[in-house]
Motif scaffolding. Structure first.
Motif, PDB file in Angstrom:
ATOM      1  N   GLU A 339       0.843  -1.204   0.000  1.00 30.93           N
ATOM      2  CA  GLU A 339       0.000   0.000   0.000  1.00 30.93           C
ATOM      3  C   GLU A 339       0.875   1.249   0.000  1.00 30.93           C
ATOM      4  O   GLU A 339       0.607   2.214  -0.738  1.00 30.93           O
ATOM      5  N   LEU A 340       1.917   1.247   0.816  1.00 35.07           N
ATOM      6  CA  LEU A 340       2.797   2.412   0.898  1.00 35.07           C
ATOM      7  C   LEU A 340       3.569   2.614  -0.414  1.00 35.07           C
ATOM      8  O   LEU A 340       3.750   3.751  -0.867  1.00 35.07           O
ATOM      9  N   VAL A 341       4.016   1.528  -1.014  1.00 34.52           N
ATOM     10  CA  VAL A 341       4.751   1.623  -2.275  1.00 34.52           C
ATOM     11  C   VAL A 341       3.860   2.189  -3.379  1.00 34.52           C
ATOM     12  O   VAL A 341       4.253   3.093  -4.121  1.00 34.52           O
ATOM     13  N   LYS A 342       2.653   1.671  -3.508  1.00 37.97           N
ATOM     14  CA  LYS A 342       1.744   2.135  -4.561  1.00 37.97           C
ATOM     15  C   LYS A 342       1.384   3.612  -4.367  1.00 37.97           C
ATOM     16  O   LYS A 342       1.309   4.374  -5.342  1.00 37.97           O
ATOM     17  N   LYS A 343       1.163   4.013  -3.136  1.00 36.71           N
ATOM     18  CA  LYS A 343       0.820   5.408  -2.873  1.00 36.71           C
ATOM     19  C   LYS A 343       1.973   6.335  -3.247  1.00 36.71           C
ATOM     20  O   LYS A 343       1.773   7.382  -3.879  1.00 36.71           O
ATOM     21  N   ALA A 344       3.189   5.962  -2.885  1.00 35.76           N
ATOM     22  CA  ALA A 344       4.351   6.790  -3.206  1.00 35.76           C
ATOM     23  C   ALA A 344       4.593   6.849  -4.710  1.00 35.76           C
ATOM     24  O   ALA A 344       4.950   7.898  -5.251  1.00 35.76           O
ATOM     25  N   LYS A 345       4.387   5.737  -5.388  1.00 37.90           N
ATOM     26  CA  LYS A 345       4.607   5.688  -6.836  1.00 37.90           C
ATOM     27  C   LYS A 345       3.648   6.617  -7.571  1.00 37.90           C
ATOM     28  O   LYS A 345       4.016   7.259  -8.560  1.00 37.90           O
ATOM     29  N   ALA A 346       2.420   6.717  -7.067  1.00 40.96           N
ATOM     30  CA  ALA A 346       1.407   7.552  -7.735  1.00 40.96           C
ATOM     31  C   ALA A 346       1.584   9.032  -7.443  1.00 40.96           C
ATOM     32  O   ALA A 346       0.942   9.869  -8.090  1.00 40.96           O
ATOM     33  N   ALA A 347       2.450   9.375  -6.488  1.00 44.71           N
ATOM     34  CA  ALA A 347       2.546  10.764  -6.032  1.00 44.71           C
ATOM     35  C   ALA A 347       3.271  11.672  -7.008  1.00 44.71           C
ATOM     36  O   ALA A 347       3.146  12.901  -6.921  1.00 44.71           O
ATOM     37  N   VAL A 348       4.060  11.105  -7.930  1.00 47.92           N
ATOM     38  CA  VAL A 348       4.905  11.937  -8.784  1.00 47.92           C
ATOM     39  C   VAL A 348       4.103  12.464  -9.967  1.00 47.92           C
ATOM     40  O   VAL A 348       3.687  11.718 -10.857  1.00 47.92           O
ATOM     41  N   THR A 349       3.893  13.776  -9.955  1.00 43.37           N
ATOM     42  CA  THR A 349       3.204  14.503 -11.019  1.00 43.37           C
ATOM     43  C   THR A 349       4.117  15.632 -11.492  1.00 43.37           C
ATOM     44  O   THR A 349       5.202  15.855 -10.925  1.00 43.37           O
ATOM     45  N   TYR A 350       3.679  16.365 -12.513  1.00 41.36           N
ATOM     46  CA  TYR A 350       4.475  17.511 -12.961  1.00 41.36           C
ATOM     47  C   TYR A 350       4.588  18.539 -11.846  1.00 41.36           C
ATOM     48  O   TYR A 350       5.656  19.135 -11.632  1.00 41.36           O
ATOM     49  N   ASP A 351       3.518  18.719 -11.082  1.00 39.79           N
ATOM     50  CA  ASP A 351       3.566  19.650  -9.959  1.00 39.79           C
ATOM     51  C   ASP A 351       4.592  19.190  -8.925  1.00 39.79           C
ATOM     52  O   ASP A 351       5.304  20.012  -8.334  1.00 39.79           O
ATOM     53  N   TYR A 352       4.670  17.889  -8.711  1.00 39.14           N
ATOM     54  CA  TYR A 352       5.657  17.352  -7.762  1.00 39.14           C
ATOM     55  C   TYR A 352       7.076  17.635  -8.256  1.00 39.14           C
ATOM     56  O   TYR A 352       7.951  18.051  -7.491  1.00 39.14           O
ATOM     57  N   LEU A 353       7.319  17.417  -9.558  1.00 33.13           N
ATOM     58  CA  LEU A 353       8.637  17.669 -10.122  1.00 33.13           C
ATOM     59  C   LEU A 353       9.005  19.148 -10.025  1.00 33.13           C
ATOM     60  O   LEU A 353      10.157  19.499  -9.726  1.00 33.13           O
ATOM     61  N   GLN A 354       8.045  20.024 -10.264  1.00 36.02           N
ATOM     62  CA  GLN A 354       8.309  21.452 -10.115  1.00 36.02           C
ATOM     63  C   GLN A 354       8.626  21.798  -8.665  1.00 36.02           C
ATOM     64  O   GLN A 354       9.481  22.647  -8.388  1.00 36.02           O
ATOM     65  N   SER A 355       7.951  21.122  -7.737  1.00 28.64           N
ATOM     66  CA  SER A 355       8.213  21.354  -6.329  1.00 28.64           C
ATOM     67  C   SER A 355       9.632  20.916  -5.952  1.00 28.64           C
ATOM     68  O   SER A 355      10.314  21.583  -5.157  1.00 28.64           O
ATOM     69  N   VAL A 356      10.109  19.801  -6.531  1.00 30.12           N
ATOM     70  CA  VAL A 356      11.490  19.373  -6.305  1.00 30.12           C
ATOM     71  C   VAL A 356      12.461  20.436  -6.819  1.00 30.12           C
ATOM     72  O   VAL A 356      13.441  20.789  -6.145  1.00 30.12           O
ATOM     73  N   ALA A 357      12.200  20.956  -8.022  1.00 32.12           N
ATOM     74  CA  ALA A 357      13.056  22.010  -8.570  1.00 32.12           C
ATOM     75  C   ALA A 357      13.078  23.228  -7.650  1.00 32.12           C
ATOM     76  O   ALA A 357      14.140  23.828  -7.406  1.00 32.12           O
ATOM     77  N   ASP A 358      11.929  23.601  -7.126  1.00 30.95           N
ATOM     78  CA  ASP A 358      11.861  24.729  -6.197  1.00 30.95           C
ATOM     79  C   ASP A 358      12.712  24.467  -4.954  1.00 30.95           C
ATOM     80  O   ASP A 358      13.438  25.345  -4.472  1.00 30.95           O
ATOM     81  N   LEU A 359      12.595  23.245  -4.406  1.00 34.64           N
ATOM     82  CA  LEU A 359      13.357  22.911  -3.204  1.00 34.64           C
ATOM     83  C   LEU A 359      14.857  22.953  -3.476  1.00 34.64           C
ATOM     84  O   LEU A 359      15.636  23.406  -2.632  1.00 34.64           O
ATOM     85  N   MET A 360      15.262  22.501  -4.658  1.00 29.51           N
ATOM     86  CA  MET A 360      16.685  22.530  -5.002  1.00 29.51           C
ATOM     87  C   MET A 360      17.243  23.947  -4.904  1.00 29.51           C
ATOM     88  O   MET A 360      18.318  24.177  -4.340  1.00 29.51           O
ATOM     89  N   VAL A 361      16.519  24.898  -5.453  1.00 31.81           N
ATOM     90  CA  VAL A 361      16.982  26.289  -5.443  1.00 31.81           C
ATOM     91  C   VAL A 361      16.891  26.881  -4.041  1.00 31.81           C
ATOM     92  O   VAL A 361      17.808  27.558  -3.564  1.00 31.81           O
ATOM     93  N   GLN A 362      15.802  26.605  -3.365  1.00 30.06           N
ATOM     94  CA  GLN A 362      15.568  27.213  -2.049  1.00 30.06           C
ATOM     95  C   GLN A 362      16.536  26.688  -0.987  1.00 30.06           C
ATOM     96  O   GLN A 362      16.922  27.429  -0.081  1.00 30.06           O
TER      97      GLN A 362
END
Length: 453
Positions: A339-362
């Motif tokens: 259950e935890l694996v499937k939930k984490a796998k589904a979490a990655v969206t374009y918004d998530y990727l943009q959030s990672v980029a934001d965190l990298m800079v911040q």
């Protein structure tokens, strides 16, 4: 099945030389994306392809064929022939000045058959077949260095070994495969690569101002740090390595233990990842209240809502995290982990990727968390076998090492292989403290054994 022990051999390597694009290329500076230049990307990933001799290629020198095709491929892929430099805020850019990639040819007193049935990394004696660069205090810099190192080692059977090391900042695994296939197509007589490369790094630049919108556990160390993590404290000489094959029987056993509502929808990757995460946590004997994590790479290619252009070869993935306590993971059955694996796998969206980029800079482009974390990269669909320079399909194609990055042993590759029965399976090279390996084996056996009822 294992690779055979190699007979005594010598590798005679020529002086490495720079290979530059075969035609003029743009002179410019190109910014990497904020996914490309994180601390966790600043290393070289290595791969090896082993080929037998081909009667159709008798008299042809594979080193010359690869070198000429490489020079031609560097024309459309000219940023790979450039050099990285760091600007304000640790921002990486590529100085595209056709500086070239480093290439060496070599000869070895071996045949392709001497390697036996090598199915998964690490490749035997891989250090002899890849071209290393200089390290500084044990770290391999990526700034102002060639972004690609290639060694072609001719074998006495007429086959050869293609060994490459490429900076992860410039490509991810699918991007590296795209480039290698371009070299292959040109080596086989094509006028141009069938897939035109696209830069497109602006898709993964941080917003202004940066506004991370997810917790991003992948960049947060669990409470307690690495003080209780045996993987962080065990010396390399006290580690054991063993490949684990998950074929049809093992997958059926895992699926049998999945909850009824998940049996039809969980993938082989999800089953194996959940099994290994749970078994590994039990073998390492973490305290019941300690947080343990599974972090795995989720490729954004082909996912709905991610506007990648065709031919994009940069980094397009995120580390997604499943987290719980060791007590809950080991006491909750396979379904809890699934259950935890499937939930984490589904979490990655374009918004998530943009959030990672934001965190990298911040946050200054931090390294992903490693404590009590098992990091998985599924390369079973990467297409390593399809890298054909004209000598036919590879005998072995895949990573040179069992795991790479800041802490080998924490990261594992899932690859395709054949088991002793000739069945297709998922092969996982496991690295654990020696006294934990037997317990890990027992845990895996307990989860994969099919019930007769």
């Amino acid at each position: 099945m294992m690779a055979s022990p190699l007979p005594p051999f010598t590798v005679r390597r020529g002086q490495p030389e720079l290979v530059v694009p075969a035609a003029p290329t743009p002179r410019e500076v190109k910014a990497l994306s904020d996914l490309d230049d994180g601390e966790g990307m600043r290393f070289y990933s290595s791969g090896i392809h082993l080929y037998r001799g081909s009667p159709a290629k008798a008299g042809q020198d594979p080193a010359r064929v690869v070198r000429e095709a490489l020079a031609r491929a560097l024309v459309p892929y000219y940023p790979i022939a450039g050099r990285l430099r760091e600007e304000a805020g640790r921002k990486l850019v590529v100085d595209c000045g056709a500086q070239g990639v480093l290439f060496a040819e070599a000869d070895a007193d071996l045949t392709a058959d001497d390697f036996g049935d090598v199915q998964s990394p690490p490749f035997p004696c891989f250090e002899q077949f890849i071209l290393e660069s200089t390290t500084v205090a044990g770290v391999e810099p990526v700034l102002d260095r060639p972004l690609l190192y290639i060694q072609v080692t001719r074998l006495k059977c007429g086959g050869f070994i293609f060994g490459q090391r490429i900076c992860h900042c410039i490509v991810d695994a699918p991007g590296a495969m795209q480039f290698e296939k371009a070299v292959c197509e040109l080596a086989c007589g094509a006028d141009a690569p069938s897939v035109a490369p696209a830069w497109g790094r602006e898709l993964f630049m941080a917003r202004r101002p940066p506004r991370p919108s997810y917790p991003h556990l992948e960049y947060r160390e669990p409470a307690g740090g690495n003080a209780t993590d045996r993987m962080m404290r065990t010396p390399p000489g006290d580690m054991a390595r063993a490949p684990f094959a998950f074929g049809p029987s093992e997958i059926a056993g895992l699926r049998q233990r999945a909850p009824p509502h998940l049996r039809a929808t969980c993938s082989r990757f999800e089953l194996v990842a959940a099994c290994i995460w749970r078994s590994r946590a039990a073998a390492l004997e973490y305290a019941p209240d300690e947080e343990v994590r599974l972090s795995f790479i989720v490729n954004a290619r082909g996912r709905a809502g991610v506007p990648l252009p065709p031919g994009f070869y940069g980094n397009a993935f995120a580390y997604s995290v499943a987290a719980t306590t060791a007590g809950e993971l080991c006491g909750g059955g396979l379904g809890y982990a699934l259950e935890l694996v499937k939930k984490a796998k589904a979490a990655v969206t374009y918004d998530y990727l943009q959030s990672v980029a934001d965190l990298m800079v911040q946050e200054g482009r931090p390294l992903f968390a490693l404590s009590r974390t098992y990091i998985v990269s599924d390369i079973s669909h990467a297409g390593f076998k399809s890298i054909d320079f004209g000598w036919g399909e590879t005998v072995y194609g895949g990573p040179a090492k069992g795991g790479e990055g800041p802490l080998p042993g924490v990261t594992n590759y899932f690859s395709r292989a054949k088991n002793g029965k000739g069945e297709e399976c998922i092969m996982v090279p496991i690295c654990l403290p020696k006294d934990a390996m037997d317990k890990f084996q027992l845990e895996v056996d307990g989860l994969t054994l099919r019930s007769s009822s």
